[in-house]
Structures are given as structure tokens and as C-alpha cells.
Design an enzyme around this catalytic site. Structure first.
Site, PDB file in Angstrom:
ATOM      1  N   ARG A 288       0.796  -1.219   0.000  1.00 37.57           N
ATOM      2  CA  ARG A 288       0.000   0.000   0.000  1.00 37.57           C
ATOM      3  C   ARG A 288       0.834   1.278   0.000  1.00 37.57           C
ATOM      4  O   ARG A 288       0.569   2.191  -0.773  1.00 37.57           O
ATOM      5  CB  ARG A 288      -0.928   0.032   1.223  1.00 37.57           C
ATOM      6  CG  ARG A 288      -2.199  -0.729   1.036  1.00 37.57           C
ATOM      7  CD  ARG A 288      -2.697  -1.247   2.355  1.00 37.57           C
ATOM      8  NE  ARG A 288      -1.760  -2.216   2.887  1.00 37.57           N
ATOM      9  CZ  ARG A 288      -1.741  -3.486   2.508  1.00 37.57           C
ATOM     10  NH1 ARG A 288      -2.608  -3.929   1.639  1.00 37.57           N
ATOM     11  NH2 ARG A 288      -0.848  -4.327   2.992  1.00 37.57           N
ATOM     12  N   THR A 289       1.827   1.335   0.869  1.00 34.13           N
ATOM     13  CA  THR A 289       2.569   2.595   0.994  1.00 34.13           C
ATOM     14  C   THR A 289       3.268   2.921  -0.329  1.00 34.13           C
ATOM     15  O   THR A 289       3.179   4.038  -0.832  1.00 34.13           O
ATOM     16  CB  THR A 289       3.597   2.493   2.144  1.00 34.13           C
ATOM     17  OG1 THR A 289       2.918   2.095   3.322  1.00 34.13           O
ATOM     18  CG2 THR A 289       4.268   3.825   2.382  1.00 34.13           C
TER      19      THR A 289
ATOM     20  N   ARG B 138      11.664   3.766   2.579  1.00 33.15           N
ATOM     21  CA  ARG B 138      11.298   2.796   3.635  1.00 33.15           C
ATOM     22  C   ARG B 138      12.538   1.945   3.884  1.00 33.15           C
ATOM     23  O   ARG B 138      13.186   1.482   2.933  1.00 33.15           O
ATOM     24  CB  ARG B 138      10.146   1.903   3.219  1.00 33.15           C
ATOM     25  CG  ARG B 138      10.010   0.722   4.202  1.00 33.15           C
ATOM     26  CD  ARG B 138       8.770  -0.088   3.991  1.00 33.15           C
ATOM     27  NE  ARG B 138       7.586   0.632   4.451  1.00 33.15           N
ATOM     28  CZ  ARG B 138       6.387   0.069   4.559  1.00 33.15           C
ATOM     29  NH1 ARG B 138       6.216  -1.193   4.234  1.00 33.15           N
ATOM     30  NH2 ARG B 138       5.363   0.777   4.982  1.00 33.15           N
TER      31      ARG B 138
ATOM     32  N   HIS C  85       6.071   6.122  11.076  1.00 30.30           N
ATOM     33  CA  HIS C  85       5.400   5.959   9.783  1.00 30.30           C
ATOM     34  C   HIS C  85       4.397   7.115   9.672  1.00 30.30           C
ATOM     35  O   HIS C  85       3.187   6.902   9.746  1.00 30.30           O
ATOM     36  CB  HIS C  85       4.705   4.589   9.755  1.00 30.30           C
ATOM     37  CG  HIS C  85       4.321   4.134   8.390  1.00 30.30           C
ATOM     38  ND1 HIS C  85       4.476   4.907   7.266  1.00 30.30           N
ATOM     39  CD2 HIS C  85       3.786   2.953   7.951  1.00 30.30           C
ATOM     40  CE1 HIS C  85       4.049   4.241   6.210  1.00 30.30           C
ATOM     41  NE2 HIS C  85       3.629   3.055   6.609  1.00 30.30           N
TER      42      HIS C  85
ATOM     43  N   LYS D 101      26.204  -4.581  -2.597  1.00 28.94           N
ATOM     44  CA  LYS D 101      27.676  -4.542  -2.624  1.00 28.94           C
ATOM     45  C   LYS D 101      28.233  -3.868  -1.375  1.00 28.94           C
ATOM     46  O   LYS D 101      29.423  -3.618  -1.282  1.00 28.94           O
ATOM     47  CB  LYS D 101      28.148  -3.778  -3.864  1.00 28.94           C
ATOM     48  CG  LYS D 101      27.684  -4.366  -5.180  1.00 28.94           C
ATOM     49  CD  LYS D 101      28.002  -3.403  -6.324  1.00 28.94           C
ATOM     50  CE  LYS D 101      27.314  -3.847  -7.606  1.00 28.94           C
ATOM     51  NZ  LYS D 101      27.326  -2.784  -8.630  1.00 28.94           N
TER      52      LYS D 101
END
Lengths: 150, 309
Positions: free
Chosen positions: B57-58, B107, B135, B86
Site C-alpha cells: 500500500r505505501t 522505507r 510511519h 555490494k
């Protein structure tokens, strides 16, 4: 007259009223002796009117008060005495700066500051005495600040 | 009220008046988010969508929001295809995205990652969730959902249920709801209680949250039931997770004990905590709540980019 267990100094800095047992940590925070070749005397568990305390004496070096203020994290009642020719020329009580950078490790194992990132640990001071600090990155408050000194 | 160039890292960075302004702008964005109206206010702008952790959703609602505003999106949803594999630091990845785009959405599994990103980026950074931390855009869309359904946020009786210890949405939400003087009740298993520091924050804002383990009792006069998933990925060990998963279930039988106009919210994804039978009832608001992510994120992107409808 009572005999002092460590000698008075002619010139330099005396950090008095350090919370008993924390003198070595105070030296660590100040980077002493790494940053200084001065003679340093440490007295621990010294009896005083307000119970036991530690004292640190740094000869021939006047510590910058702002630099020393960060020790308020673990010794909020400490006083800084600048000694000139055996006299106390300046005296002030430590005061926590608004931010503490690079001294305390965040207690949150998943905080980004504990990973391989090019940042120093950074804490915002919420309260001075007793000290309360909050991680700038993850907002976690460490409960045992003395144990988190880097 | 000027938001241009601001980072969106924590709900605590915003005053109540600023939150209200964001919610007002979100309301104006609804017809554009639904595709009923069109706008190009962010034409020519590029958003970097950097998702180091899974998201449905986000990520999709941020990308939809940018597209609906006429902007473009670059980025990744799986860091295994990037230089992080890496050993590149987050700071260096952010420096790159900063030079390729006008706004960054990140995120990341580490708490404080978005705050760190904002230190290394000149363009605004939006926190799309940092580990078990913050959030803020979820929090704003939750407030927006309550506002649109209940017509006001103030004075509502709100129950927060589930994983209140590790759940990042409920920490921000408890704080934000306290700004509005709601009545808060926390329901959770004993091992997943709301952290003391969050409770103290509520108290500092004048709200005295109640805690209980009885869900039936808690919802009897509630206006909003906010359910969260017990998040397996946040548990330090599987045993602790197995002890608590499935303790609370929201179904039609339970909702018989609630007021007729109670709304059930969930940040999603849900697993077993809300039975599918609830989906068909007027109580189920979680899908509409998920849609609300688009207008709220459109509002934020336009505000911080200086775009106006």
C-alpha cells in the site's frame, strides 16, 4: 586542619563534585589523557558534606568549559574550577549542551546510528538533572546513559 | 503555512495546526485521487521511491499519488538489485537519489533511517516507515479516515488493538490522537503492551489512556476500533510470536458487542486478526483507509514541492 589526600595544583582545572565512581568515565568523555600530556590526579569516593564524590585535577591546562559541559551527562552536579596560582580564578557548574554528539551509543540495536553509516551518534537533551536524552535518529531514550558511553 | 522543502520524518515534527492543514489539503485531493479530476501540478518532477523493505500500500499509493499529480517515479522495491548488495551505505544511496530526483520516499528496516536520509539529501525526504520506528504518512491517513468518517477527530473513543509494542503505526497514532483529546484504550497481550514512553507522551498531552486485555469490554462504547497485525518480522524470537499470535480476533460476533456506528480500521496487511466476514459490514473501513493513502500522500507531495491545485 585536614590533610588533603591529593595535592592542590598551582595552575589548571579541578573538576569537583563528580558523582562517586564516575571519574574514570569523565576522563574518558574528555579524552584525557589522550588529548593532554598534563599530570592528572584522580580521587574517588572522597567524603564530603553531600556524601561521596570523585574529583579530577588536571595540571597546567585550563579546560574549555563548553567542552567540559558534556560530562553533565554522568555527573550533573560537577563543578569546573579554573585554578591560577593556587587560587580559584573561575568556577561554574556543568550545564548540558542541547545536543550530545559522538559520546553515547544508542541503546536501540536497530537504530541506523549503530550501523555502517557515516554519522556520529547524536542525542537531543530533554532534561538536564537527572539527565534525559533522546536519540536524534530513532528517538529512543537510553535509561542507562553511563553504560552507553562510547 | 509553508511546507515547501520540508521533510516528513515524524508526526511529532508537526503542530496540530499543520496536521489540520495537511488534512484539509487531502480532502481537496480526493477527486483527483479517484481519477474524477486531473491535474499536472507536479509535471516534470521526479520522485525517488526507495523501498528497502517490502510494501504494497505505501509504495503503490505514493507512486499513484505522484502519477496523479503529473510527476514521474523512479526507484526500487527490492534492494537486492541495488549497490546496497555490494555494501553501499544508505547515506551514499540517498546522495545518488538526491541528484536524480526532486523528492525522496524511503522505507528502511533500520530505525532513524529516514532522519539520516534527510541529513544527506537536499531535496525533501518522506519517511515511508523506518523499522519499528515511525510511519508519519500512515498516521496522517489514519487521522484523515477518522475525520472523514466521524466528521471530527476530537472526543472520539478509540481502541487500539494488537501489537502495541512493535507496531510502528500505533505509536505515532497514539501521539497524534492525543493532540486531539480523544479517549484512548489500549488492548494487547501482556507481552505486547504499549511502551511506557508512548503512554507518557499521551499523558503529557492531557490524555490518560486505559489499558485492558478485554476486547469485548473495550469496544462496547467505542467509536473506532483500530486493529494491528502481530508482526512476526519484528519479534526477536519465534517462540514469543507463537505465544501471542491469534489471541484477538475481530469477527461479526464480537462486533455485536459494539455500537452500530463503530468503524474498524487496520493499516493492513491483515492475516487472521479480522475475519473476512467483517469486510461486508458497514464497520469495515480498512480498504477505504488504504485508498485514503493516495489523497493524503498527494497532499504531502504537493505541499512539500510547492505545487498548488
Amino acid at each position: 586542619m585536614k590533610e588533603l589526600k591529593i595535592q592542590t595544583i598551582k595552575n589548571g582545572t579541578v573538576i569537583d563534585h563528580i558523582t562517586a565512581g564516575n571519574a574514570v568515565k569523565v576522563l574518558h568523555i574528555l579524552g584525557i589523557p589522550k588529548t593532554s600530556s598534563s599530570t592528572v590526579s584522580v580521587a574517588m569516593n572522597v567524603k564530603s558534606k553531600l556524601g561521596k564524590k570523585d574529583i579530577v585535577k588536571v595540571e597546567n591546562r585550563e579546560l574549555d568549559p563548553q567542552e567540559v559541559d558534556k560530562i553533565a551527562l554522568i555527573a550533573p552536579k560537577a563543578t569546573i574550577n579554573i585554578i591560577r596560582d593556587f587560587e580559584v580564578a573561575e568556577k561554574h557548574r556543568v550545564k548540558l549542551p542541547k545536543e550530545i554528539v559522538g559520546i553515547v551509543r544508542c541503546s536501540n540495536p536497530t537504530c541506523v546510528s549503530n550501523f555502517n553509516e557515516p554519522v556520529e551518534s547524536r542525542f537531543i537533551v530533554i532534561r538536564e538533572d537527572p539527565p534525559r536524552i533522546k536519540c536524534y535518529f530513532c528517538e529512543r531514550e537510553p535509561e542507562d546513559i553511563a553504560e552507553r558511553i562510547i | 503555512m509553508n511546507f515547501k522543502g520540508r521533510d516528513i520524518i515524524s508526526i511529532k515534527d508537526f503542530s496540530k495546526a499543520e496536521i489540520n492543514h495537511i488534512l484539509e489539503c487531502s480532502k481537496k485531493m480526493v477527486p483527483y485521487a479517484k481519477g474524477e479530476k486531473y491535474t499536472n501540478i507536479l509535471k516534470g518532477r521526479v520522485l525517488s521511491s526507495l523501498f528497502f523493505e517490502p510494501s504494497t500500500r505505501t509504495r503503490l499509493s505514493f507512486e499513484s499519488a505522484m502519477n496523479r499529480l503529473g510527476g514521474r517515479v523512479i526507484g526500487f522495491s527490492d534492494p537486492s538489485g541495488t549497490s546496497q548488495k555490494k555494501g553501499e551505505s544508505l547515506a551514499d544511496t540517498i546522495r545518488m537519489a538526491d541528484s536524480y530526483s526532486d523528492v525522496i520516499v524511503v522505507r528502511h528496516p533500520q530505525e532513524g533511517a529516514a532522519r539520516l536520509a534527510a541529513e544527506f539529501a537536499d531535496v525533501p525526504v518522506l519517511n515511508a516507515g523506518d523499522g519499528a520506528g515511525r510511519h508519519p504518512t500512515q498516521c496522517l491517513l489514519d487521522l484523515f479516515t477518522i475525520l472523514t468518517e466521524k466528521k471530527k477527530i476530537e472526543k472520539n473513543k478509540i481502541v487500539l488493538l494488537g501489537d502495541l509494542k512493535y507496531g510502528r503505526t500505533v505509536h505515532s497514532l497514539a501521539y497524534a490522537l492525543s493532540l486531539y483529546g480523544v479517549e484512548l484504550t489500549f488492548v494487547s497481550p501482556g507481552s505486547l503492551k504499549m511502551p511506557k514512553e508512548v503512554i507518557n507522551e499521551c499523558k503529557e498531552l492531557g490524555v490518560e489512556p486505559r489499558s485492558t486485555s478485554s476486547l469485548e469490554k473495550a469496544i462496547s462504547d467505542a467509536d473506532v476500533l483500530y486493529v494491528t497485525r502481530i508482526q512476526k518480522e519484528r519479534f526477536p524470537d519465534a517462540e514469543e510470536y507463537n505465544r501471542v499470535v491469534g489471541i484477538y480476533k475481530v469477527d461479526n460476533d464480537l462486533l455485536k458487542h459494539a455500537r452500530k456506528d463503530i468503524i474498524v480500521m487496520h493499516p493492513l496487511p491483515r492475516v487472521t486478526e479480522i475475519k473476512p466476514e467483517v469486510d461486508k459490514t458497514p464497520h469495515a473501513l480498512y480498504f477505504k483507509q488504504a485508498f485514503n493513502g493516495v489523497p493524503v500522500r498527494m497532499a504531502l507531495l504537493s505541499l512539500i514541492s510547492g505545487g498548488r491545485l
